[in-house]
Scaffold this active site. Structure first.
Site, PDB file in Angstrom:
ATOM      1  N   GLY A  25       0.819  -1.205   0.000  1.00 28.18           N
ATOM      2  CA  GLY A  25       0.000   0.000   0.000  1.00 28.18           C
ATOM      3  C   GLY A  25       0.845   1.243   0.000  1.00 28.18           C
ATOM      4  O   GLY A  25       2.045   1.212  -0.327  1.00 28.18           O
ATOM      5  N   VAL A  30       3.288  -5.103   3.392  1.00 24.75           N
ATOM      6  CA  VAL A  30       2.790  -5.758   4.592  1.00 24.75           C
ATOM      7  C   VAL A  30       3.104  -7.245   4.494  1.00 24.75           C
ATOM      8  O   VAL A  30       2.784  -7.899   3.491  1.00 24.75           O
ATOM      9  CB  VAL A  30       1.266  -5.563   4.757  1.00 24.75           C
ATOM     10  N   ASP A 138      -7.718   6.757   6.639  1.00 26.23           N
ATOM     11  CA  ASP A 138      -7.995   5.850   5.530  1.00 26.23           C
ATOM     12  C   ASP A 138      -9.010   4.787   5.954  1.00 26.23           C
ATOM     13  O   ASP A 138      -8.835   3.602   5.664  1.00 26.23           O
ATOM     14  CB  ASP A 138      -6.701   5.188   5.042  1.00 26.23           C
TER      15      ASP A 138
END
Length: 486
Positions: A25, A30, A138
């Site tokens: 992202g 991740v 977000d």
């Protein structure tokens, strides 16, 4: 989705073994990892262009500290971090469950108790996140996970430093997803505070109830135009919940409820006479037969349908205890003079802006964020009388001995920062009555450093500056919200 590690991926980060990729992202990659205690964790690494920026690392360290203060009952727990590692990384609880986006895509829109569970769980998460002084930035269906028996909001507390380091963030690479962005985020000088998360909550609940966002258009730019100019399309959002969502989607951030008020309206009887009427029509008749408000006062009946009961049983009492504020709250607006005498905890409030002050440690700048009661203990101060003025000491257990002071930037405005509490002219301020009051009726004051000028907001953004002349600044006064003995 779990994917194999790539050829260039690390196999270890600190004491954590990396097992697979979970995604990529705006922040970086991740990974699924294993802790020394054999626990599965999610490990988020920082992209190289951010990792090489000392300012970003400082902001990252500050954000991690605040994120670690967020209770994990409706959020993914922050377990560990190493801002000095190459690359810096953050370790959070691995949540094994589908995302809200995946559930709606597979099964269609939610209704009844399932929808209520999402609304309450995400509102509880925002209440806890905001209470710790963190802005999510977000909130969207991909960041709401649904493990067995609960709701978990993830990816909070790490977006702020990315967007704050504005020279790294292009207009088309903003932190967040356009459909969930509040109108103030599209301004030339974006104003991003807690109300932006509330707007995103309204979009998210609309999506959960209908399978579409309330400003949907064929492209991100067209969606942004609708967010700025059009009312939301809320057909399909049930009953009283629609009214609450509409308030959260107000164009003016000051018209949106705070997260704690949002949670109250969802779970406490007597506010909007219960969104639950939309879940079970029999609620209205039961409410008519209930004792009058005066007799019901103080009752905490969480009238929740079906699957929401298990969630609320744990989440809501914890949030209410977290945000109750303790015996130190002083409702009397005239209490501010007690704060000026010293020995009291206080939140510093920007009277005209309607927001509070918080600071980064170790020379970090003061900033504005949220509304009164939204910031946590890390944004409390005590005023220490010193001669004809005051020192303003930051009440941080982790960073003791720091005061507000003036930092001179050659060629630009001086700014308000954290500084060691040495008794110098840069850390002593006069607090002068302005003759006005803030929106809650508290007396407002001018904050002046006799050597460098008045404290105020820049005329072009919301930076907290110190200037000899006020011609280029918006009028700025401050009130002090008493939080009890220091």
């Amino acid at each position: 989705m779990v994917m194999p590690l790539g050829p260039g991926d690390p196999r270890r980060l600190g004491s954590y073994v990396l097992l697979a990729r979970l995604g990529e992202g705006g922040m970086g990659t991740v990974f699924l990892g294993r802790s020394p205690g054999n626990r599965q964790v999610a490990i988020k690494t920082v992209r190289p262009e951010y990792a090489d920026d000392p300012e970003y690392r400082g902001r990252f360290r500050s954000e991690v500290h605040r994120a670690q203060q967020v209770p994990p009952f409706s959020t993914a727990e922050v377990l560990d971090a190493d801002p000095d590692h190459d690359p810096p990384y953050l370790v959070v609880e691995y949540v094994d469950g589908p995302s809200l986006a995946g559930v709606v895509a597979e099964r269609g829109p939610l209704s009844g108790a399932a929808l209520h569970s999402i609304a309450v769980g995400t509102a509880a998460a925002l209440t806890a996140i905001h209470r710790a002084g963190v802005i999510h930035r977000d909130l969207k269906p991909d960041n709401v996970l649904l493990p067995r028996g609960g709701v978990k909001v993830i990816d909070f507390g790490i977006a702020r430093p990315l967007e704050a380091t504005s020279h790294h963030t292009a207009t088309d690479d903003m932190v967040g997803t356009v459909a969930y962005m509040a109108p103030e985020r599209f301004q030339e000088h974006p104003q991003v505070g807690f109300p932006a998360d509330i707007f995103a909550w309204g979009v998210l609940v609309t999506y959960a109830a209908t399978g579409r966002t309330p400003f949907h258009a064929e492209s991100p730019p067209a969606t942004a135009v609708r967010i700025l100019t059009r009312p939301p399309e809320l057909a399909g959002v049930p009953g009283p919940l629609r009214d609450l969502v509409a308030r959260c989607l107000a164009k003016d951030p000051h018209e949106r409820p705070a997260a704690r008020d949002l949670l109250d309206e969802l779970v406490l009887p007597g506010s909007d006479r219960a969104y639950l009427d939309g879940v079970d029509g029999s609620r209205a008749k039961a409410a008519d037969a209930a004792p009058p408000p005066k007799e019901r006062r103080g009752l905490r009946r969480f009238a929740v349908a079906g699957a929401a009961v298990a969630l609320l049983g744990a989440a809501v009492p914890a949030v209410r205890a977290l945000t109750a504020g303790g015996a130190g709250r002083t409702p009397d607006p005239a209490a501010a003079p007690d704060v000026l005498s010293g020995g009291r905890r206080a939140v510093i409030h920007f009277a005209e802006l309607g927001e509070d002050m918080w600071v980064y440690p170790n020379g970090g700048e003061a900033e504005t964020t949220g509304s009164v009661d939204a910031v946590g203990g890390e944004s409390q101060f005590t005023l220490v009388p010193f001669g004809a003025g005051h020192q303003i000491r930051w009440l941080s257990e982790k960073y003791p001995g720091q005061c507000l002071g003036v930092h001179i930037n050659p060629g630009t405005d001086a700014v308000l920062v954290t500084a060691p509490c040495h008794q110098t002219r840069a850390t002593v301020f006069s607090i002068r009555p302005s003759g006005t009051r803030d929106r809650a009726g508290r007396p407002a004051y001018l904050l002046v450093n006799e050597a460098y000028g008045a404290v105020g907001l820049s005329g072009k953004d919301d930076r907290v500056i110190v200037a000899e002349t006020a011609g280029h600044r918006r009028r700025t006064t401050f009130s002090f919200v008493d939080r009890g003995p220091a």
